[in-house]
Design an enzyme around this catalytic site. Structure first.
Site, PDB file in Angstrom:
ATOM      1  N   GLY A  75      10.943   5.944 -18.273  1.00  0.00           N
ATOM      2  CA  GLY A  75      10.640   7.440 -18.921  1.00  0.00           C
ATOM      3  C   GLY A  75       9.748   7.128 -20.147  1.00  0.00           C
ATOM      4  O   GLY A  75       9.821   7.952 -21.321  1.00  0.00           O
ATOM      5  N   SER A  76       8.620   6.452 -19.895  1.00  0.00           N
ATOM      6  CA  SER A  76       7.578   6.213 -20.832  1.00  0.00           C
ATOM      7  C   SER A  76       6.642   7.274 -21.327  1.00  0.00           C
ATOM      8  O   SER A  76       6.571   7.453 -22.489  1.00  0.00           O
ATOM      9  CB  SER A  76       6.562   5.160 -20.608  1.00  0.00           C
ATOM     10  OG  SER A  76       5.993   5.393 -19.433  1.00  0.00           O
ATOM     11  N   SER A  77       6.539   8.312 -20.426  1.00  0.00           N
ATOM     12  CA  SER A  77       5.628   9.545 -20.654  1.00  0.00           C
ATOM     13  C   SER A  77       6.611  10.129 -21.597  1.00  0.00           C
ATOM     14  O   SER A  77       5.903  10.945 -22.706  1.00  0.00           O
ATOM     15  CB  SER A  77       5.376  10.331 -19.450  1.00  0.00           C
ATOM     16  OG  SER A  77       4.834   9.471 -18.427  1.00  0.00           O
ATOM     17  N   ALA A 131       8.991   9.484 -23.671  1.00  0.00           N
ATOM     18  CA  ALA A 131       9.112   8.840 -24.689  1.00  0.00           C
ATOM     19  C   ALA A 131       7.846   8.781 -25.727  1.00  0.00           C
ATOM     20  O   ALA A 131       8.046   9.120 -27.079  1.00  0.00           O
ATOM     21  CB  ALA A 131       9.714   7.265 -24.710  1.00  0.00           C
ATOM     22  N   ASP A 159      15.214  12.718 -19.607  1.00  0.00           N
ATOM     23  CA  ASP A 159      14.706  11.632 -20.366  1.00  0.00           C
ATOM     24  C   ASP A 159      14.266  11.999 -21.820  1.00  0.00           C
ATOM     25  O   ASP A 159      14.231  11.264 -22.622  1.00  0.00           O
ATOM     26  CB  ASP A 159      13.484  11.148 -19.513  1.00  0.00           C
ATOM     27  CG  ASP A 159      12.837  12.287 -18.829  1.00  0.00           C
ATOM     28  OD1 ASP A 159      13.022  13.373 -19.175  1.00  0.00           O
ATOM     29  OD2 ASP A 159      11.814  11.984 -18.065  1.00  0.00           O
ATOM     30  N   GLY A 191      10.189   3.177 -14.433  1.00  0.00           N
ATOM     31  CA  GLY A 191      10.632   4.553 -14.512  1.00  0.00           C
ATOM     32  C   GLY A 191      11.580   4.705 -15.475  1.00  0.00           C
ATOM     33  O   GLY A 191      12.727   5.287 -15.379  1.00  0.00           O
TER      34      GLY A 191
END
Ligand code: MEV
Length: 323
Positions: free
Chosen positions: A111-113, A115, A156, A109
């Site tokens: 925030g890879s999406s 980023a 994010d 969680g």
């Protein structure tokens, strides 16, 4: 025009204000030292190729004209829709190969999406001389994230673009860098992956017959954020910790804390932390703990003893950059 570029963007940790920030209240978010790296290369063909092994997308290839249509694997969604939106907006037409490497698992969680979306926008800006500044990168990336998720405050995305520690208002109406150092936070993963949009919807449903109380909770969280901003700027860690505990009580009332998070938080508090709370949507994911330096080890051991996994992360890191 360049042919190839490597960019990276940081993950994030929500410090204060989750959920309320979706509804027009402020939050405080910090960028962490775990990053997504993305290489983008212009091709002679008219193909879009993607290698994103961390989200189980390999040998993915389609025509640029097919971007965003049919068979978009879940892991490729953000990258593909980001490319599609920019190709349309700026009438780009060359082939593109994207490869991503993540320093952190998408399950945390962090925030890879968001980023990776920010990385695509930054990379295309550099490759095709679009000359986008950070606010434009934020606006375009936030639009892409909303296209896919339908919901979200954009905090994010802001952390991935601007880095540092930010006081942030819904949709980027305010993005104010806080001039503070790195906070020595203990971060621990619950072992349970959470679904942000599902949790946002569940909170709304839970309070369908009591929207007045929901508004009160969000307003109270907003005022905790304001106090936390002052305390952080004064480096008053005891007050920051106390405010984390107050924020956690309200998150529990929203129904987004779970027994595993509660027991990790209680373990941290029992061993001398200033304060502890869940970070992010809740329902799993991570907790953050602020503790005096000398108590850090004991706090970590206590969290491990109740089944938490300590994640080594530094806060206040740099935003998106060309590598
Ligand atoms: C999720 O990490 C935090 C939420 O506030 C959602 C958002 O702000 O987009 C629940």
């Amino acid at each position: 025009m360049m042919d190839k570029i490597i960019v990276s963007a940081p993950g994030k940790l929500m410090i204060f204000g989750e959920h309320a920030v979706v509804y027009g209240h402020p939050c405080i978010v910090t960028a962490v030292d775990q990053r997504i790296r993305l290489s983008a290369e212009v091709l002679d063909s008219s193909d879009f190729e993607l290698e994103a092994p961390d989200v189980e997308v390999t040998n993915y290839k389609k025509s640029i004209s097919e971007l965003g249509y049919r068979d978009v694997p879940e892991g490729a969604q953000f990258i593909e829709v980001a490319a599609k939106n920019l190709y349309e907006k700026f009438s780009l037409n060359k082939g593109l190969r994207i490869t991503t490497i993540s320093e952190f698992s998408s399950k945390f969680g962090f925030g890879s999406s968001s980023a990776s979306t920010v990385c695509v926008v930054k990379a295309l800006s550099e490759l095709f001389d679009l000359d986008l500044d950070n606010k434009e990168i934020f606006d375009l990336s936030y639009e892409i994230v909303l296209d896919i998720q339908g919901k979200g405050s954009g905090f994010d995305v802001a952390a991935a673009v601007f880095g540092g520690t930010l006081y942030f208002l819904t949709g980027g109406k305010i993005i104010e860098p806080l001039n503070i150092g790195s906070l020595s936070l203990v971060v621990a993963y619950s072992g349970i992956k959470a679904d942000t949009v599902k949790l946002i919807n569940e909170v709304k449903e839970r309070f369908t017959n009591n929207s007045k109380r929901l508004d009160e909770i969000y307003t109270a969280i907003g005022s905790i954020v304001e106090k936390a901003k002052e305390a952080l700027l004064k480096n008053d860690l005891a007050t920051v910790g106390k405010l984390m505990n107050e924020n956690q009580i309200l998150l529990a009332e929203l129904g987004v804390s779970i027994p595993k998070l509660d027991s990790m938080i209680n373990a941290a508090r029992r061993t001398g932390a200033y304060g502890a709370k869940l970070s992010g949507a809740g329902g799993g994911d991570c907790i953050i703990v602020l503790a005096p330096q000398e108590k850090g080890f004991n706090v970590e051991q206590a969290i491990i003893s109740v089944g938490g996994e300590i994640i080594d992360v530094k806060s206040n890191e740099e935003g998106v950059r060309v590598e």
